[in-house]
Design a protein around this motif. Sequence first.
Motif, PDB file in Angstrom:
ATOM      1  N   ASN A  58       0.805  -1.232   0.000  1.00 23.48           N
ATOM      2  CA  ASN A  58       0.000   0.000   0.000  1.00 23.48           C
ATOM      3  C   ASN A  58       0.836   1.280   0.000  1.00 23.48           C
ATOM      4  O   ASN A  58       0.315   2.348   0.272  1.00 23.48           O
ATOM      5  CB  ASN A  58      -0.957   0.002   1.199  1.00 23.48           C
ATOM      6  CG  ASN A  58      -0.242   0.190   2.524  1.00 23.48           C
ATOM      7  OD1 ASN A  58       0.958  -0.039   2.633  1.00 23.48           O
ATOM      8  ND2 ASN A  58      -0.979   0.594   3.539  1.00 23.48           N
ATOM      9  N   GLN A  63       8.381   0.453   7.477  1.00 23.99           N
ATOM     10  CA  GLN A  63       7.626   0.073   8.662  1.00 23.99           C
ATOM     11  C   GLN A  63       6.228   0.671   8.587  1.00 23.99           C
ATOM     12  O   GLN A  63       6.053   1.843   8.258  1.00 23.99           O
ATOM     13  CB  GLN A  63       8.346   0.560   9.921  1.00 23.99           C
ATOM     14  CG  GLN A  63       7.689   0.093  11.194  1.00 23.99           C
ATOM     15  CD  GLN A  63       8.515   0.440  12.414  1.00 23.99           C
ATOM     16  OE1 GLN A  63       9.709   0.717  12.323  1.00 23.99           O
ATOM     17  NE2 GLN A  63       7.889   0.420  13.567  1.00 23.99           N
ATOM     18  N   GLY A  64       5.227  -0.152   8.884  1.00 23.65           N
ATOM     19  CA  GLY A  64       3.836   0.287   8.886  1.00 23.65           C
ATOM     20  C   GLY A  64       3.090   0.009   7.597  1.00 23.65           C
ATOM     21  O   GLY A  64       1.862   0.025   7.574  1.00 23.65           O
ATOM     22  N   SER A  65       3.816  -0.259   6.511  1.00 21.27           N
ATOM     23  CA  SER A  65       3.155  -0.570   5.244  1.00 21.27           C
ATOM     24  C   SER A  65       2.474  -1.935   5.340  1.00 21.27           C
ATOM     25  O   SER A  65       2.901  -2.806   6.095  1.00 21.27           O
ATOM     26  CB  SER A  65       4.148  -0.560   4.097  1.00 21.27           C
ATOM     27  OG  SER A  65       4.614   0.755   3.866  1.00 21.27           O
ATOM     28  N   ILE A  66       1.421  -2.104   4.544  1.00 24.57           N
ATOM     29  CA  ILE A  66       0.635  -3.339   4.549  1.00 24.57           C
ATOM     30  C   ILE A  66       0.864  -4.081   3.242  1.00 24.57           C
ATOM     31  O   ILE A  66       0.765  -3.509   2.160  1.00 24.57           O
ATOM     32  CB  ILE A  66      -0.877  -3.046   4.729  1.00 24.57           C
ATOM     33  CG1 ILE A  66      -1.119  -2.252   6.022  1.00 24.57           C
ATOM     34  CG2 ILE A  66      -1.695  -4.333   4.694  1.00 24.57           C
ATOM     35  CD1 ILE A  66      -0.729  -2.966   7.301  1.00 24.57           C
ATOM     36  N   LYS A  78      -3.283 -10.301   4.768  1.00 25.19           N
ATOM     37  CA  LYS A  78      -2.604  -9.013   4.915  1.00 25.19           C
ATOM     38  C   LYS A  78      -1.535  -9.177   5.982  1.00 25.19           C
ATOM     39  O   LYS A  78      -1.772  -9.777   7.021  1.00 25.19           O
ATOM     40  CB  LYS A  78      -3.585  -7.924   5.322  1.00 25.19           C
ATOM     41  CG  LYS A  78      -4.585  -7.567   4.231  1.00 25.19           C
ATOM     42  CD  LYS A  78      -5.393  -6.349   4.621  1.00 25.19           C
ATOM     43  CE  LYS A  78      -6.425  -6.005   3.585  1.00 25.19           C
ATOM     44  NZ  LYS A  78      -5.899  -5.536   2.324  1.00 25.19           N
ATOM     45  N   GLU A  80       1.664  -6.851   7.946  1.00 26.40           N
ATOM     46  CA  GLU A  80       2.237  -5.529   8.194  1.00 26.40           C
ATOM     47  C   GLU A  80       3.750  -5.632   8.246  1.00 26.40           C
ATOM     48  O   GLU A  80       4.295  -6.608   8.767  1.00 26.40           O
ATOM     49  CB  GLU A  80       1.727  -4.988   9.522  1.00 26.40           C
ATOM     50  CG  GLU A  80       2.334  -3.657   9.903  1.00 26.40           C
ATOM     51  CD  GLU A  80       1.936  -3.196  11.296  1.00 26.40           C
ATOM     52  OE1 GLU A  80       2.584  -2.269  11.803  1.00 26.40           O
ATOM     53  OE2 GLU A  80       1.004  -3.769  11.877  1.00 26.40           O
ATOM     54  N   ALA A  82       6.456  -4.737  10.229  1.00 24.55           N
ATOM     55  CA  ALA A  82       6.565  -4.295  11.620  1.00 24.55           C
ATOM     56  C   ALA A  82       7.904  -3.632  11.919  1.00 24.55           C
ATOM     57  O   ALA A  82       8.014  -2.845  12.863  1.00 24.55           O
ATOM     58  CB  ALA A  82       6.352  -5.489  12.557  1.00 24.55           C
ATOM     59  N   ASP A  92       7.987  -9.062   8.821  1.00 16.75           N
ATOM     60  CA  ASP A  92       6.574  -9.010   8.473  1.00 16.75           C
ATOM     61  C   ASP A  92       5.775  -9.685   9.579  1.00 16.75           C
ATOM     62  O   ASP A  92       6.246 -10.581  10.268  1.00 16.75           O
ATOM     63  CB  ASP A  92       6.290  -9.602   7.086  1.00 16.75           C
ATOM     64  CG  ASP A  92       6.969 -10.925   6.810  1.00 16.75           C
ATOM     65  OD1 ASP A  92       7.141 -11.728   7.724  1.00 16.75           O
ATOM     66  OD2 ASP A  92       7.314 -11.164   5.641  1.00 16.75           O
ATOM     67  N   TYR A  94       1.902 -11.173  10.854  1.00 14.69           N
ATOM     68  CA  TYR A  94       0.547 -11.640  10.578  1.00 14.69           C
ATOM     69  C   TYR A  94      -0.139 -11.899  11.911  1.00 14.69           C
ATOM     70  O   TYR A  94       0.440 -12.512  12.810  1.00 14.69           O
ATOM     71  CB  TYR A  94       0.562 -12.917   9.739  1.00 14.69           C
ATOM     72  CG  TYR A  94      -0.825 -13.411   9.419  1.00 14.69           C
ATOM     73  CD1 TYR A  94      -1.595 -12.768   8.461  1.00 14.69           C
ATOM     74  CD2 TYR A  94      -1.372 -14.483  10.094  1.00 14.69           C
ATOM     75  CE1 TYR A  94      -2.881 -13.196   8.170  1.00 14.69           C
ATOM     76  CE2 TYR A  94      -2.656 -14.923   9.810  1.00 14.69           C
ATOM     77  CZ  TYR A  94      -3.404 -14.275   8.846  1.00 14.69           C
ATOM     78  OH  TYR A  94      -4.681 -14.695   8.571  1.00 14.69           O
ATOM     79  N   GLN A  95      -1.377 -11.438  12.019  1.00 18.78           N
ATOM     80  CA  GLN A  95      -2.142 -11.583  13.260  1.00 18.78           C
ATOM     81  C   GLN A  95      -3.067 -12.793  13.172  1.00 18.78           C
ATOM     82  O   GLN A  95      -3.991 -12.812  12.365  1.00 18.78           O
ATOM     83  CB  GLN A  95      -2.968 -10.312  13.510  1.00 18.78           C
ATOM     84  CG  GLN A  95      -3.804 -10.349  14.773  1.00 18.78           C
ATOM     85  CD  GLN A  95      -2.973 -10.242  16.026  1.00 18.78           C
ATOM     86  OE1 GLN A  95      -2.181  -9.332  16.174  1.00 18.78           O
ATOM     87  NE2 GLN A  95      -3.158 -11.172  16.943  1.00 18.78           N
ATOM     88  N   LYS A 100       0.581 -13.853  17.300  1.00 24.51           N
ATOM     89  CA  LYS A 100       1.167 -13.082  16.201  1.00 24.51           C
ATOM     90  C   LYS A 100       2.317 -13.884  15.612  1.00 24.51           C
ATOM     91  O   LYS A 100       3.129 -14.444  16.354  1.00 24.51           O
ATOM     92  CB  LYS A 100       1.699 -11.734  16.707  1.00 24.51           C
ATOM     93  CG  LYS A 100       0.613 -10.807  17.193  1.00 24.51           C
ATOM     94  CD  LYS A 100       1.207  -9.517  17.730  1.00 24.51           C
ATOM     95  CE  LYS A 100       0.110  -8.594  18.238  1.00 24.51           C
ATOM     96  NZ  LYS A 100       0.661  -7.333  18.760  1.00 24.51           N
TER      97      LYS A 100
END
Length: 159
Positions: A58, A63-66, A78, A80, A82, A92, A94-95, A100
């Motif tokens: 995106n 850091q912070g991009s998805i 998706k 993140e 991190a 990266d 994943y939740q 996590k």
Amino acid sequence: VYLLYTVDKKEGELMCFKWSKTYSVAVNGINASQIWEIWSDVSKRHLWDTDTKSTKINGPFRQGSILDIELSNGKKIKMEIAECIPNEVFTDLYQFPLAKLYGIHRIEENNGALQIITTIEIKGLLSYLWQKLVGEEIFATLPEQTAMLINLAKEQKQL
């Protein structure tokens, strides 16, 4: 390795369980910037990540991009970014429900060789479950993925 009731200082969360496993290989003839160039071009992730069919991001690789990832089995997820330190490490995230999953991708240059280090880490109440369902399977793909990454870097060097 399992840790009971430890506090993760980085996130400040109470973690009841943690599973972590690392794969590492040293290689000569390539450098950190070559690997970083491959990692940061997410549209080509499928060329080195055997679990991935396609990836979009995106924004910039930071850091912070998805990451929007279509897995090789067709499932869309998706993740993140991190952590992101160019030419050193990206993580990266994943939740899962109650856990996590972190993929920690690190490169270190040492005495002319490049160390490529990948750690799969699962933290949370259900880390044991997610370790058994996906963590061990992901870890098993790391030797092939790392070999593919190295081959891509060597091919780029020849261009």
